[in-house]
Scaffold this active site. Structure first.
Site, mmCIF file in Angstrom:
data_model
loop_
_atom_site.group_PDB
_atom_site.id
_atom_site.type_symbol
_atom_site.label_atom_id
_atom_site.label_comp_id
_atom_site.label_asym_id
_atom_site.label_seq_id
_atom_site.Cartn_x
_atom_site.Cartn_y
_atom_site.Cartn_z
ATOM 1 N N SER A 1 0.828 -1.205 0.000
ATOM 2 C CA SER A 1 0.000 0.000 0.000
ATOM 3 C C SER A 1 0.862 1.255 0.000
ATOM 4 O O SER A 1 0.588 2.217 -0.735
ATOM 5 C CB SER A 1 -0.927 0.003 1.221
ATOM 6 O OG SER A 1 -1.770 1.129 1.213
ATOM 7 N N TRP B 1 2.560 1.635 -3.377
ATOM 8 C CA TRP B 1 1.573 2.068 -4.371
ATOM 9 C C TRP B 1 1.309 3.567 -4.253
ATOM 10 O O TRP B 1 1.250 4.272 -5.262
ATOM 11 C CB TRP B 1 0.272 1.287 -4.179
ATOM 12 C CG TRP B 1 -0.823 1.710 -5.104
ATOM 13 C CD1 TRP B 1 -0.915 1.448 -6.445
ATOM 14 C CD2 TRP B 1 -1.995 2.475 -4.764
ATOM 15 N NE1 TRP B 1 -2.071 2.005 -6.962
ATOM 16 C CE2 TRP B 1 -2.750 2.639 -5.954
ATOM 17 C CE3 TRP B 1 -2.480 3.026 -3.585
ATOM 18 C CZ2 TRP B 1 -3.960 3.340 -5.984
ATOM 19 C CZ3 TRP B 1 -3.678 3.716 -3.612
ATOM 20 C CH2 TRP B 1 -4.401 3.866 -4.802
ATOM 21 N N HIS B 2 1.182 4.067 -3.047
ATOM 22 C CA HIS B 2 0.886 5.489 -2.859
ATOM 23 C C HIS B 2 2.029 6.379 -3.329
ATOM 24 O O HIS B 2 1.784 7.455 -3.891
ATOM 25 C CB HIS B 2 0.582 5.784 -1.384
ATOM 26 C CG HIS B 2 -0.819 5.463 -0.986
ATOM 27 N ND1 HIS B 2 -1.192 4.229 -0.500
ATOM 28 C CD2 HIS B 2 -1.955 6.205 -1.020
ATOM 29 C CE1 HIS B 2 -2.494 4.233 -0.232
ATOM 30 N NE2 HIS B 2 -2.981 5.411 -0.545
ATOM 31 N N GLY B 3 3.259 5.970 -3.091
ATOM 32 C CA GLY B 3 4.374 6.808 -3.513
ATOM 33 C C GLY B 3 5.660 6.449 -2.807
ATOM 34 O O GLY B 3 5.723 5.484 -2.039
#
Length: 453
Positions: free
Chosen positions: A346, A349-351
């Site tokens: 997660s 994925w966000h950065g």
């Protein structure tokens, strides 16, 4: 005019424009027949208009993923696509440090995020359909139509949800073509979401104006009391939540208008899973004038976000489509350290900002902390809930103040800024979690050893 424009950031105004344009486009697309290829072309055109040549970033991974799907061993395709897509995502985020290219940020990054979910999701959908193609009595729905290459590109760039989410599967997009949905009236569903805007937008605009995030980055935060710092973190969390509540109210409405996530209520639809009562769905999917449900596309459970008793329930109620994506394609498919691995994916994925990893890393420990505490204070067998004193104490200390602290890490992003604020509140949440995390790890090892024996 300047005063009005100053109520939100430039990015917020752009997102508002994209959402309103997409809402209008969804009404028109529904009117002319809800064509998937046309919607994909529109999404591509919108992306090209907003980010220009940076669209090559998303085109690159779309082309690579489709090539893997066509050429790789079917059994291994999901793993190859998953690893390749996330490796590519990391590469394009760091490419501007080593190559003369633009940074993947803001709207470009959001498009990349959504397309990443769609690429991996459709790969697993195709693979699961292939694995279970001979099942005589399937217990869940699998992909009913294999998409062509052009249809895959249309799904990847479909304008619905491309800039804000929610995520939906390719099967849900196919289901939106059900002829009975043309006569189904989405007005009540859309109206209920617009009622939310009547309070979420004003609260967002007011709190966003009076409680800017930059205060947490400044030295002024050290000049106020510890209690005031916690209050300010709570207000920043209100800004964050109401921004999302507002955006997803419109985003969900767009899905509803296009029939994405709309199923007979009796089929018990679940978020991105679609109908779970297959017998009821088969009987009702061609019937008109029956009760329909949008539960498969509801991305927020606001009462649980605000009032649930714990971290796990609160997290599950937030961004439910992505939470379910993580549960389906990460948590349920790894063998060890499931929570930690899921939170790592997660965060990636966000950065690449340290704040994401700091926040999601602490979330994993919070889940363990909660498990230990809930075992120490079990549910009352008569009432079915934990003691009231405990619920009040836990909710208004660890649960609420914890979410607020984690939100500041997510929003501040930069490691220096996160440390600047978290140190002002003494890193209280990670320091509280670490002993419980170590304790949980120690007591779980003997159990695993006993099982192996």
């Amino acid at each position: 005019m300047e005063n009005i424009l100053g109520l939100m950031s430039k990015d917020d105004w752009i997102y508002t424009g994209l959402l309103l344009f997409s809402f209008g486009a969804s009404c028109y697309v529904r009117k002319i027949g809800n064509n998937i290829l046309a919607s994909g072309a529109l999404g591509f055109a919108m992306s090209l208009f907003i980010i220009g040549p940076k669209i090559v970033y998303s085109l690159g991974i779309c082309s690579i993923a489709i090539s893997i799907q066509l050429l790789a061993n079917k059994k291994s395709t999901p793993l190859y696509v998953f690893l390749t897509t996330f490796t590519y995502l990391m590469f394009v985020r760091f490419a501007h440090y080593i190559l003369p290219v633009n940074e993947v940020a803001s709207h470009t990054n959001v498009i990349q995020l959504i397309i990443t979910l769609r690429i991996i999701g459709i790969t697993f959908e195709e693979n699961d359909a292939w694995v279970h193609k001979s099942d005589e009595n399937p217990t869940k729905r699998y992909l009913t139509e294999l998409p062509t290459i052009l249809e895959k590109f249309a799904y990847f760039y479909h304008f619905c949800g491309l800039f804000t989410g929610p995520y939906y599967t390719y099967q849900m997009l196919i289901d939106s073509q059900n002829p009975i949905l043309k006569s189904w009236d989405p007005t009540l569903e859309v109206k209920s979401r617009f009622v939310r805007l009547l309070w979420s937008v004003p609260v967002f605009v007011i709190t966003n104006h009076y409680f800017p995030l930059d205060i947490l980055r400044s030295d002024a935060i050290w000049e106020v009391s510890f209690f005031t710092r916690l209050v300010y973190a709570a207000l920043i969390f209100v800004v964050f939540k109401t921004r999302v509540y507002s955006a997803w109210a419109i985003a969900e409405s767009i899905c509803v208008i296009l029939g994405i996530g709309i199923y007979p209520a009796a089929s018990n639809p679940k978020i991105i899973m679609g109908p779970t009562d297959l017998n009821a769905f088969d009987k009702l999917k061609t019937r008109e004038n029956i009760e329909m449900s949008s539960d498969a596309i509801v991305n927020l459970d606001i009462p649980k976000v605000e009032f649930s008793d714990g971290f796990r329930d609160g997290m599950k109620a937030w961004n439910r489509s992505v939470q379910t994506w993580l549960a389906l394609y990460v948590h349920s498919r790894v063998k060890v350290m499931r929570v930690e691995t899921t939170m790592l994916v997660s965060a990636v994925w966000h950065g690449t900002y340290a704040g994401y990893f700091m926040s999601f890393g602490v979330v994993a420990m919070c889940a363990i902390l909660e498990d230990v505490i809930f075992k120490l204070v079990p549910v009352d067998t008569e009432t079915g809930v934990r003691p009231k004193w405990f619920r009040i104490l836990y909710t208004h200390t660890i649960r609420c103040r914890g979410f607020e602290m984690l939100a500041t890490g997510f929003l501040l992003k930069n490691a220096y800024d996160v440390h600047h604020f978290w140190s002002s509140i003494y890193y209280w949440l990670p320091l509280l979690c670490i002993p419980f995390y170590i304790y949980s790890a120690k007591i779980s090892k003997p159990k695993k050893a006993q099982k192996s024996e």
